[in-house]
Design a protein around this motif. Structure first.
Motif, short mmCIF file in Angstrom:
data_model
loop_
_atom_site.label_atom_id
_atom_site.label_comp_id
_atom_site.label_asym_id
_atom_site.label_seq_id
_atom_site.Cartn_x
_atom_site.Cartn_y
_atom_site.Cartn_z
N ASN A 169 0.82 -1.21 0.00
CA ASN A 169 0.00 0.00 0.00
C ASN A 169 0.86 1.26 0.00
OD1 ASN A 169 -2.30 -1.63 0.16
ND2 ASN A 169 -2.31 -1.60 2.39
N VAL A 170 1.95 1.24 0.77
CA VAL A 170 2.84 2.40 0.83
C VAL A 170 3.48 2.64 -0.54
CG1 VAL A 170 5.01 3.28 1.80
CG2 VAL A 170 3.31 2.22 3.30
N THR A 171 3.88 1.57 -1.21
CA THR A 171 4.48 1.71 -2.54
C THR A 171 3.51 2.38 -3.50
OG1 THR A 171 5.66 -0.37 -2.14
CG2 THR A 171 5.71 0.49 -4.38
N SER A 172 2.25 2.01 -3.43
CA SER A 172 1.23 2.61 -4.29
C SER A 172 1.11 4.11 -4.02
CB SER A 172 -0.11 1.92 -4.06
OG SER A 172 -1.13 2.53 -4.82
N ARG A 173 1.18 4.49 -2.74
CA ARG A 173 1.09 5.91 -2.38
C ARG A 173 2.30 6.68 -2.89
NH1 ARG A 173 -2.92 3.53 -1.16
NH2 ARG A 173 -4.31 3.94 0.59
N VAL A 174 3.47 6.07 -2.83
CA VAL A 174 4.68 6.71 -3.34
C VAL A 174 4.57 6.92 -4.85
CG1 VAL A 174 7.18 6.44 -3.72
CG2 VAL A 174 6.17 5.83 -1.49
N LYS A 208 -3.07 9.50 2.87
CA LYS A 208 -4.29 9.16 3.58
C LYS A 208 -4.31 7.68 3.90
CE LYS A 208 -9.32 9.68 3.24
NZ LYS A 208 -10.45 10.13 2.37
N GLY A 209 -4.60 7.33 5.13
CA GLY A 209 -4.65 5.94 5.55
C GLY A 209 -3.33 5.36 6.00
N VAL A 210 -2.25 6.16 5.94
CA VAL A 210 -0.93 5.70 6.36
C VAL A 210 -0.50 6.54 7.56
CG1 VAL A 210 1.49 5.39 5.72
CG2 VAL A 210 -0.32 4.98 4.04
N LYS A 211 -0.20 5.90 8.69
CA LYS A 211 0.10 6.63 9.92
C LYS A 211 1.43 7.35 9.85
CE LYS A 211 -2.60 3.67 13.03
NZ LYS A 211 -2.56 2.77 14.21
N GLU A 212 2.48 6.66 9.35
CA GLU A 212 3.81 7.26 9.39
C GLU A 212 4.04 8.21 8.23
OE1 GLU A 212 4.56 3.32 7.11
OE2 GLU A 212 3.14 4.13 8.59
N THR A 213 4.95 9.15 8.43
CA THR A 213 5.39 10.02 7.36
C THR A 213 6.41 9.26 6.50
OG1 THR A 213 5.07 12.00 8.71
CG2 THR A 213 6.51 12.21 6.80
#
Length: 267
Positions: A169-174, A208-213
């Protein structure tokens, strides 16, 4: 016999998506592939065509498919040449893995080198598109590293090898934050990278939906150590594979322009 069945299964499942080297390793040790799922640290690469919805709306379906085939076929070859796994095509998007099903010490290095090679090949893809009366395209690529559950996902009737987890999910946000022609790499990948990199802009993302920066950096190239010592000339993008091999053999992390300490200081 059972061994032959196992070999056939691996060839049929992975032969179209993995390099010959990785398939050979799986055949040598098929029990290393846990189809029930196992926790692995992988570098995940996601890429898609910028503005593809607009492009597809302006073309007949046959030409849309031609654009995709020109692009996806070439990208898959590049990913496999860097010992990556083509996990999935989702429309114009590509999900590739470095570290599953076979993990290597240089997974992050190869993911970055692969992304640069993909961007470098876009000129040739667009030349072919234009020659065939198709529009030129540009892509954005995001890379992130983290733990995932890798294995056979689905049902008894229909299953595929894949990964699930927060890192995907983080990769998709990046990748969502990339500009056309850009490669954004998360700090989690840079922490595992031994290459000397030519970098661009730096961002701190709070998706959005990811806690960490999430700290990300644009990667523009790999600096060849010999050239760096003479005139700081960055290596050409289409030579990234040889640069990665040189960097691996040098093993000199202290020369990395983008050391962890420098990157954290910049942020």
């Amino acid at each position: 016999n059972e061994l032959e069945k196992s070999h056939r299964f691996i060839k049929n499942t992975f032969g179209r998506y993995l390099s010959t080297e990785i398939v050979s390793k799986l055949l040598d040790k098929p029990d290393g592939l846990d189809m029930g799922g196992q926790l692995q640290t992988v570098s995940i690469l996601m890429a898609d065509i910028r503005g593809f919805t607009t492009i597809s709306e302006s073309l007949p379906p046959q030409k849309v498919v031609k654009v995709l085939n020109n692009y996806l076929g070439t990208m898959a070859d590049i990913i496999m040449a860097h010992d990556g796994t083509v996990d999935e095509f989702i429309g114009d998007a590509i999900l590739a893995l470095f570290g599953a099903p076979v993990a290597k010490a240089d997974d992050s290095d190869r993911a970055i080198a692969c992304a640069l090679a993909m961007q470098a090949e876009m000129d040739a893809i667009n030349e072919r598109n234009i020659a065939e009366g198709l529009p030129s395209i540009r892509i954005g690529i995001g890379i992130n590293t983290g733990e995932v559950v890798a294995g056979n996902i689905g049902s008894k009737k229909r299953a595929k090898y894949g990964v699930v987890g927060h890192a995907v999910n983080v990769t998709s946000r990046v990748e969502d934050q990339t500009q056309p022609g850009e490669i954004l790499v998360a700090q989690s990948t840079l922490d595992h990278c031994s290459l000397t990199l030519q970098t661009g802009r730096e961002l701190r993302l709070q998706p959005k939906g990811v806690k960490e920066t999430i700290s990300v950096t644009a990667i523009n190239g790999i600096v060849d150590m010999a050239d760096k010592n003479s005139n700081d000339a960055p290596i050409k993008s289409n030579d990234v594979s040889s640069a990665a091999k040189k960097s691996e053999s040098n093993g000199n992390a202290s020369n990395n322009n983008l050391s962890n300490e420098q990157h954290k200081a910049n942020l």
